[in-house]
Design a protein around this motif. Structure first.
Motif, PDB file in Angstrom:
ATOM      1  N   MET A 156       0.842  -1.189   0.000  1.00  0.00           N
ATOM      2  CA  MET A 156       0.000   0.000   0.000  1.00  0.00           C
ATOM      3  C   MET A 156       0.887   1.252   0.000  1.00  0.00           C
ATOM      4  SD  MET A 156      -3.021   1.069   2.661  1.00  0.00           S
ATOM      5  CE  MET A 156      -1.932   1.618   3.974  1.00  0.00           C
ATOM      6  N   THR A 157       0.558   2.233  -0.831  1.00  0.00           N
ATOM      7  CA  THR A 157       1.345   3.456  -0.926  1.00  0.00           C
ATOM      8  C   THR A 157       0.984   4.423   0.193  1.00  0.00           C
ATOM      9  OG1 THR A 157       1.484   3.238  -3.337  1.00  0.00           O
ATOM     10  CG2 THR A 157       1.950   5.398  -2.401  1.00  0.00           C
ATOM     11  N   ALA A 158       2.014   4.897   0.910  1.00  0.00           N
ATOM     12  CA  ALA A 158       1.784   5.884   1.972  1.00  0.00           C
ATOM     13  C   ALA A 158       1.623   7.260   1.326  1.00  0.00           C
ATOM     14  CB  ALA A 158       2.948   5.878   2.952  1.00  0.00           C
ATOM     15  N   ARG A 159       0.824   8.109   1.932  1.00  0.00           N
ATOM     16  CA  ARG A 159       0.536   9.427   1.358  1.00  0.00           C
ATOM     17  C   ARG A 159       1.588  10.442   1.786  1.00  0.00           C
ATOM     18  NH1 ARG A 159      -5.654  11.309   1.513  1.00  0.00           N
ATOM     19  NH2 ARG A 159      -5.932  10.995  -0.709  1.00  0.00           N
ATOM     20  N   LEU A 160       2.176  11.119   0.801  1.00  0.00           N
ATOM     21  CA  LEU A 160       3.115  12.199   1.068  1.00  0.00           C
ATOM     22  C   LEU A 160       2.479  13.509   0.608  1.00  0.00           C
ATOM     23  CD1 LEU A 160       6.492  10.633  -0.133  1.00  0.00           C
ATOM     24  CD2 LEU A 160       5.465  10.567   2.146  1.00  0.00           C
ATOM     25  N   GLN A 161       2.878  14.592   1.253  1.00  0.00           N
ATOM     26  CA  GLN A 161       2.331  15.904   0.919  1.00  0.00           C
ATOM     27  C   GLN A 161       3.353  16.657   0.074  1.00  0.00           C
ATOM     28  OE1 GLN A 161       1.171  17.890   4.498  1.00  0.00           O
ATOM     29  NE2 GLN A 161      -0.190  16.262   5.160  1.00  0.00           N
ATOM     30  N   ARG A 162       3.021  16.898  -1.161  1.00  0.00           N
ATOM     31  CA  ARG A 162       3.931  17.591  -2.070  1.00  0.00           C
ATOM     32  C   ARG A 162       3.593  19.076  -2.135  1.00  0.00           C
ATOM     33  NH1 ARG A 162       3.872  12.318  -3.639  1.00  0.00           N
ATOM     34  NH2 ARG A 162       5.738  11.522  -4.717  1.00  0.00           N
ATOM     35  N   GLY A 163       4.649  19.880  -2.311  1.00  0.00           N
ATOM     36  CA  GLY A 163       4.451  21.311  -2.497  1.00  0.00           C
ATOM     37  C   GLY A 163       4.165  22.081  -1.221  1.00  0.00           C
ATOM     38  N   LEU A 164       4.448  21.478  -0.038  1.00  0.00           N
ATOM     39  CA  LEU A 164       4.164  22.173   1.218  1.00  0.00           C
ATOM     40  C   LEU A 164       5.431  22.598   1.957  1.00  0.00           C
ATOM     41  CD1 LEU A 164       1.143  20.116   2.620  1.00  0.00           C
ATOM     42  CD2 LEU A 164       1.134  22.254   1.327  1.00  0.00           C
ATOM     43  N   GLY A 165       6.569  22.518   1.272  1.00  0.00           N
ATOM     44  CA  GLY A 165       7.808  23.014   1.874  1.00  0.00           C
ATOM     45  C   GLY A 165       8.582  21.985   2.669  1.00  0.00           C
ATOM     46  N   VAL A 166       8.092  20.760   2.804  1.00  0.00           N
ATOM     47  CA  VAL A 166       8.821  19.702   3.503  1.00  0.00           C
ATOM     48  C   VAL A 166       9.334  18.723   2.466  1.00  0.00           C
ATOM     49  CG1 VAL A 166       8.718  17.868   5.223  1.00  0.00           C
ATOM     50  CG2 VAL A 166       7.362  19.949   5.542  1.00  0.00           C
ATOM     51  N   ALA A 167      10.654  18.564   2.381  1.00  0.00           N
ATOM     52  CA  ALA A 167      11.252  17.712   1.360  1.00  0.00           C
ATOM     53  C   ALA A 167      10.686  16.300   1.416  1.00  0.00           C
ATOM     54  CB  ALA A 167      12.766  17.674   1.544  1.00  0.00           C
ATOM     55  N   LEU A 168      10.578  15.675   0.249  1.00  0.00           N
ATOM     56  CA  LEU A 168      10.021  14.323   0.194  1.00  0.00           C
ATOM     57  C   LEU A 168      10.862  13.337   0.998  1.00  0.00           C
ATOM     58  CD1 LEU A 168       8.827  13.942  -3.517  1.00  0.00           C
ATOM     59  CD2 LEU A 168       7.442  14.288  -1.465  1.00  0.00           C
ATOM     60  N   TRP A 169      12.200  13.476   0.928  1.00  0.00           N
ATOM     61  CA  TRP A 169      13.037  12.535   1.675  1.00  0.00           C
ATOM     62  C   TRP A 169      12.798  12.662   3.169  1.00  0.00           C
ATOM     63  CZ3 TRP A 169      16.359  14.127   5.385  1.00  0.00           C
ATOM     64  CH2 TRP A 169      16.801  15.470   5.363  1.00  0.00           C
ATOM     65  N   ARG A 170      12.507  13.890   3.632  1.00  0.00           N
ATOM     66  CA  ARG A 170      12.241  14.088   5.057  1.00  0.00           C
ATOM     67  C   ARG A 170      10.904  13.443   5.429  1.00  0.00           C
ATOM     68  NH1 ARG A 170      15.403  14.466   9.056  1.00  0.00           N
ATOM     69  NH2 ARG A 170      14.048  12.801   9.757  1.00  0.00           N
ATOM     70  N   GLN A 171       9.921  13.578   4.569  1.00  0.00           N
ATOM     71  CA  GLN A 171       8.636  12.941   4.832  1.00  0.00           C
ATOM     72  C   GLN A 171       8.767  11.423   4.834  1.00  0.00           C
ATOM     73  OE1 GLN A 171       5.067  14.617   2.885  1.00  0.00           O
ATOM     74  NE2 GLN A 171       6.422  16.153   1.969  1.00  0.00           N
ATOM     75  N   VAL A 172       9.583  10.895   3.910  1.00  0.00           N
ATOM     76  CA  VAL A 172       9.813   9.446   3.887  1.00  0.00           C
ATOM     77  C   VAL A 172      10.530   9.007   5.163  1.00  0.00           C
ATOM     78  CG1 VAL A 172      11.041   7.570   2.720  1.00  0.00           C
ATOM     79  CG2 VAL A 172       9.819   9.290   1.374  1.00  0.00           C
ATOM     80  N   ALA A 173      11.515   9.791   5.610  1.00  0.00           N
ATOM     81  CA  ALA A 173      12.217   9.467   6.853  1.00  0.00           C
ATOM     82  C   ALA A 173      11.251   9.434   8.030  1.00  0.00           C
ATOM     83  CB  ALA A 173      13.334  10.480   7.105  1.00  0.00           C
ATOM     84  N   ASP A 174      10.357  10.432   8.096  1.00  0.00           N
ATOM     85  CA  ASP A 174       9.371  10.453   9.179  1.00  0.00           C
ATOM     86  C   ASP A 174       8.410   9.265   9.056  1.00  0.00           C
ATOM     87  OD1 ASP A 174      10.528  12.765  10.085  1.00  0.00           O
ATOM     88  OD2 ASP A 174       9.018  14.106   9.228  1.00  0.00           O
ATOM     89  N   GLY A 175       8.066   8.910   7.799  1.00  0.00           N
ATOM     90  CA  GLY A 175       7.189   7.767   7.593  1.00  0.00           C
ATOM     91  C   GLY A 175       7.833   6.463   7.998  1.00  0.00           C
ATOM     92  N   ILE A 176       9.133   6.312   7.719  1.00  0.00           N
ATOM     93  CA  ILE A 176       9.855   5.105   8.135  1.00  0.00           C
ATOM     94  C   ILE A 176       9.922   5.033   9.657  1.00  0.00           C
ATOM     95  CG2 ILE A 176      12.123   3.992   8.173  1.00  0.00           C
ATOM     96  CD1 ILE A 176      12.542   5.013   5.310  1.00  0.00           C
ATOM     97  N   ARG A 177      10.199   6.196  10.285  1.00  0.00           N
ATOM     98  CA  ARG A 177      10.259   6.232  11.746  1.00  0.00           C
ATOM     99  C   ARG A 177       8.925   5.797  12.351  1.00  0.00           C
ATOM    100  NH1 ARG A 177      11.466  10.999  12.124  1.00  0.00           N
ATOM    101  NH2 ARG A 177      13.660  11.041  12.751  1.00  0.00           N
ATOM    102  N   ALA A 178       7.833   6.326  11.818  1.00  0.00           N
ATOM    103  CA  ALA A 178       6.509   5.947  12.317  1.00  0.00           C
ATOM    104  C   ALA A 178       6.225   4.486  12.018  1.00  0.00           C
ATOM    105  CB  ALA A 178       5.437   6.841  11.683  1.00  0.00           C
ATOM    106  N   GLY A 179       6.669   4.033  10.849  1.00  0.00           N
ATOM    107  CA  GLY A 179       6.450   2.641  10.482  1.00  0.00           C
ATOM    108  C   GLY A 179       7.188   1.675  11.385  1.00  0.00           C
ATOM    109  N   ILE A 180       8.378   2.060  11.825  1.00  0.00           N
ATOM    110  CA  ILE A 180       9.149   1.206  12.740  1.00  0.00           C
ATOM    111  C   ILE A 180       8.363   0.966  14.021  1.00  0.00           C
ATOM    112  CG2 ILE A 180      11.199   1.167  14.222  1.00  0.00           C
ATOM    113  CD1 ILE A 180      12.687   2.607  11.925  1.00  0.00           C
TER     114      ILE A 180
END
Length: 250
Positions: free
Chosen positions: A1-25
């Motif tokens: 399942m694809t996790a939802r990222l927010q584009r165009g809001l000033g938070v880099a995608l890699w940072r959102q992925v890092a936060d998503g991995i942290r939450a996923g752990i």
């Protein structure tokens, strides 16, 4: 399942992925063995390319959350977070207790400046009145875990920065001005991405999560003696709010 990222809001995608991995752990992403899914699987999960996933993993490795093992993959570092109690008598070294072999607080900066509205209100003084700002770094076993900014009424605590610098203890510094004991009057807590100074002092990747407390301390007569803003590295410290003692007015 694809996790939802927010584009165009000033938070880099890699940072959102890092936060998503942290939450996923926290929710079992790494499984019992602690091994992360492959870069390709994570790229599919977050709907990004492998380069973005690689940047996220690199940031989490820098923060001490993950480690790459040659030929085996990427694993969660099994390091238990420190539990820091927030209560009526919050003290850095005492709060960490026997969780660390060695704790220390060091001053990393100080200045005299006009008080802002929040600082003036917290200390019970006029806005713009001169205060002493003290920047400090808290370490546990040599690892930076907190960065604090404290303010004091310059009329009452002139020289407190020098005293804190020489003792490495805010409790001892306040005692040098006759404040033998003090209580936490209020604390608020929020989570946000670290600012540049926090990433530098706490050795974090840009945009890492920090837990921020705003606090006011009063002496036993009820006089405000210190207000502070403290940033804790969220992957290293867990804040535990203690219930007020019976009969306490806090």
């Amino acid at each position: 399942m694809t996790a939802r990222l927010q584009r165009g809001l000033g938070v880099a995608l890699w940072r959102q992925v890092a936060d998503g991995i942290r939450a996923g752990i926290a929710n079992g992403l790494a499984g019992e063995a602690g091994r992360l899914p492959s870069e390709a699987e994570l790229a599919q999960r977050f709907g990004v390319n492998r380069h973005t996933v690689r940047a996220a993993i690199s940031a989490l490795a820098h923060e001490g959350v993950l480690e790459s093992q040659q030929g085996r993959g990427t694993y969660v570092r099994r390091r238990q977070r420190l539990v820091y109690p927030i209560g009526e008598r919050t003290r850095f070294s005492a709060g960490l207790g026997d969780q660390a072999r060695d704790t220390s607080s060091e001053m990393v900066g100080t200045a005299r400046e006009p008080s802002t509205l929040w600082v003036a209100t917290a200390l019970g003084i006029e806005t713009g009145q001169t205060v002493i700002r003290v920047e400090s770094l808290g370490k546990a076993d040599g690892v930076p875990v907190s960065r604090s900014t404290s303010w004091f009424d310059a009329r009452l605590f002139d020289g407190i920065a020098e005293l804190f610098s020489s003792t490495g203890s805010m409790t001892a510094a306040l005692a040098g001005f006759g404040v033998r004991d003090y209580r936490r009057a209020s604390t608020s807590i929020e989570a946000r991405h670290a600012e540049e100074a926090d990433t530098r002092e706490l050795n974090l990747a840009p945009g890492a999560i920090v837990l921020v407390t705003r606090a006011v301390n009063r002496d036993l007569s009820g006089r405000p003696v210190q207000c502070s803003v403290t940033r804790f590295a969220a992957d290293r410290v867990e804040l535990s709010v203690e219930a007020p003692a019976p009969g306490s007015s806090g």
